[in-house]
Enzyme design. Structure first.
Site, PDB file in Angstrom:
ATOM      1  N   LYS A  15      52.814  39.583  43.375  1.00 49.23           N
ATOM      2  CA  LYS A  15      52.832  38.968  42.156  1.00 49.23           C
ATOM      3  C   LYS A  15      54.217  39.008  41.362  1.00 49.23           C
ATOM      4  O   LYS A  15      54.565  38.048  40.868  1.00 49.23           O
ATOM      5  CB  LYS A  15      51.958  40.000  41.002  1.00 49.23           C
ATOM      6  CG  LYS A  15      50.444  39.669  41.774  1.00 49.23           C
ATOM      7  CD  LYS A  15      49.241  40.699  41.101  1.00 49.23           C
ATOM      8  CE  LYS A  15      48.140  40.513  41.430  1.00 49.23           C
ATOM      9  NZ  LYS A  15      47.147  41.440  41.041  1.00 49.23           N
TER      10      LYS A  15
ATOM     11  N   GLN B   2      47.338  47.295  37.269  1.00 48.55           N
ATOM     12  CA  GLN B   2      46.698  47.110  38.589  1.00 48.55           C
ATOM     13  C   GLN B   2      45.479  47.931  38.816  1.00 48.55           C
ATOM     14  O   GLN B   2      45.681  49.210  38.522  1.00 48.55           O
ATOM     15  CB  GLN B   2      47.866  47.176  39.923  1.00 48.55           C
ATOM     16  CG  GLN B   2      47.188  46.917  41.099  1.00 48.55           C
ATOM     17  CD  GLN B   2      46.807  45.780  41.303  1.00 48.55           C
ATOM     18  OE1 GLN B   2      47.349  44.413  41.006  1.00 48.55           O
ATOM     19  NE2 GLN B   2      45.748  45.208  41.912  1.00 48.55           N
TER      20      GLN B   2
ATOM     21  N   ASP C 219      45.264  38.781  33.149  1.00 46.60           N
ATOM     22  CA  ASP C 219      44.061  39.235  34.059  1.00 46.60           C
ATOM     23  C   ASP C 219      42.741  38.799  33.334  1.00 46.60           C
ATOM     24  O   ASP C 219      41.754  38.554  34.103  1.00 46.60           O
ATOM     25  CB  ASP C 219      43.804  40.662  34.326  1.00 46.60           C
ATOM     26  CG  ASP C 219      44.373  40.994  35.859  1.00 46.60           C
ATOM     27  OD1 ASP C 219      44.518  40.016  36.632  1.00 46.60           O
ATOM     28  OD2 ASP C 219      44.639  42.197  36.022  1.00 46.60           O
TER      29      ASP C 219
END
Ligand code: NDP
Length: 290
Positions: free
Chosen positions: A55, A99, A122
């Protein structure tokens, strides 16, 4: 029946990345600063390390700034919340990605709730979950939407075009994939059914679907004869299975070699939904900056 058209997620993701890179260049020109993505990884989970690295690398390739925060596994919830608060207040950060999974001593829901919804690239913050849950048909997606579901909807829009009135079955009801996919299909005017492990006669239900999205995490579970001839099939599953000689290979949740003779179009695994996820994260980060 002709072979299914393969939906090339890799090529689609590459196009999206190019569009994002152009948008980033225009943003830098206009504002004199780069869109910034902060990634936060707690602990040393091998898979998470690979995801976070890819990412950050992609963000830099597309001209964004990437801020990589790696914290030890014993980081306390308070320490993590303090970092999130700093990132929320930092004007050079436009997207924050924590994460998952987090170590067990940290309450993930509490951490997700602490992220500024405008920086929640997200799309997991309850405010953004609620926005997606209450969106009207065709209304603009002017808030972050979870990346994998967004990728699925982009692939479907490209492969099928107008989805209005189509019958869609989403197999899997997770908050990460199944539910947001169903919300996006409703927004696109599909008639949506969500199936799960307690659904009765799943094969018969799947056979009613013009659009079939499968996200269950069971290798090659959905068989070819469960698919309506000509249906569009999006296989979200990523499963590693033995391939002989001690090697492994990736397969989806759909029995690909059967499905390709029945479906109208179909995503392969790998090379279908997977590449779209990181590209959509970059898209969300640019949109947050804008
Ligand atoms: P979860 O385990 O969170 O959810 C699985 C869902 O599938 C549940 O709703 C479960 O039902 C349902 N399910 C399980 N078994 C059956 C069955 N026999 N019949 C019908 N439904 C069933 O998984 P995720 O949604 O997080 O992920 C699903 C798959 O997608 C995994 O393979 C994952 O690796 C992959 N994935 C891929 C991504 C990508 O970038 N391409 C990103 C995220 C996930 P119930 O609720 O009743 O238990």
């Amino acid at each position: 029946m002709a072979e299914a058209k393969l939906i090339d997620g890799k090529a689609h993701a590459e196009r999206l990345r190019r569009q994002v890179a152009e948008g980033v260049a225009a943003f830098v020109e206009q504002h004199g600063t780069k869109p910034g993505l902060a990634t936060v990884l707690v602990g040393a989970d091998a898979a998470s390390q690979v995801y976070v690295k890819s990412k950050g690398k992609t963000a830099i390739e597309l001209g964004m700034a990437s801020f990589d925060h790696r914290l030890p596994a014993e980081t306390t919830e308070e320490e993590l919340l303090a970092l999130v608060a700093r990132l929320n207040a930092d004007p050079t950060i436009h997207g924050i990605l924590v994460q998952l999974p987090l170590p067990r001593h940290i309450d993930s829901a509490k951490v997700l709730l602490a992220i500024d919804p405008a920086k929640d690239v997200d799309g997991f913050h309850p405010v953004n979950v609620g926005r997606l849950g209450s969106i009207g048909a065709g209304a603009p997606l002017d808030f972050p939407v979870p990346c994998t579901p967004l990728g699925c909807s982009m692939l479907l829009a490209d492969a099928v075009g107008n989805l209005a009135g189509k019958s869609a079955v989403v197999v899997g009801r997770s908050t990460l994939v199944g539910r947001p996919v169903a919300q996006l299909l409703l927004r696109a005017d599909c008639t949506v059914t969500i199936a799960h492990s307690r659904t009765r006669d799943l094969p018969a239900l799947c056979r009613t679907a013009d659009i079939l999205v499968v996200a269950i995490g069971k290798p090659e579970f959905l068989r070819g004869d469960w698919i309506k001839p000509g249906a569009a099939v999006i296989d979200v599953g990523i499963n590693r299975v033995p391939a002989g000689d001690g090697k492994t290979r990736l397969v989806g949740d759909v029995a690909f070699d059967e499905a390709r003779h029945v479906a109208g179009c179909l995503t392969p695994v790998p090379g279908g939904v997977g590449p779209m996820t990181v590209a959509c994260l970059m898209y969300n980060t640019l949109r947050s900056a804008q």
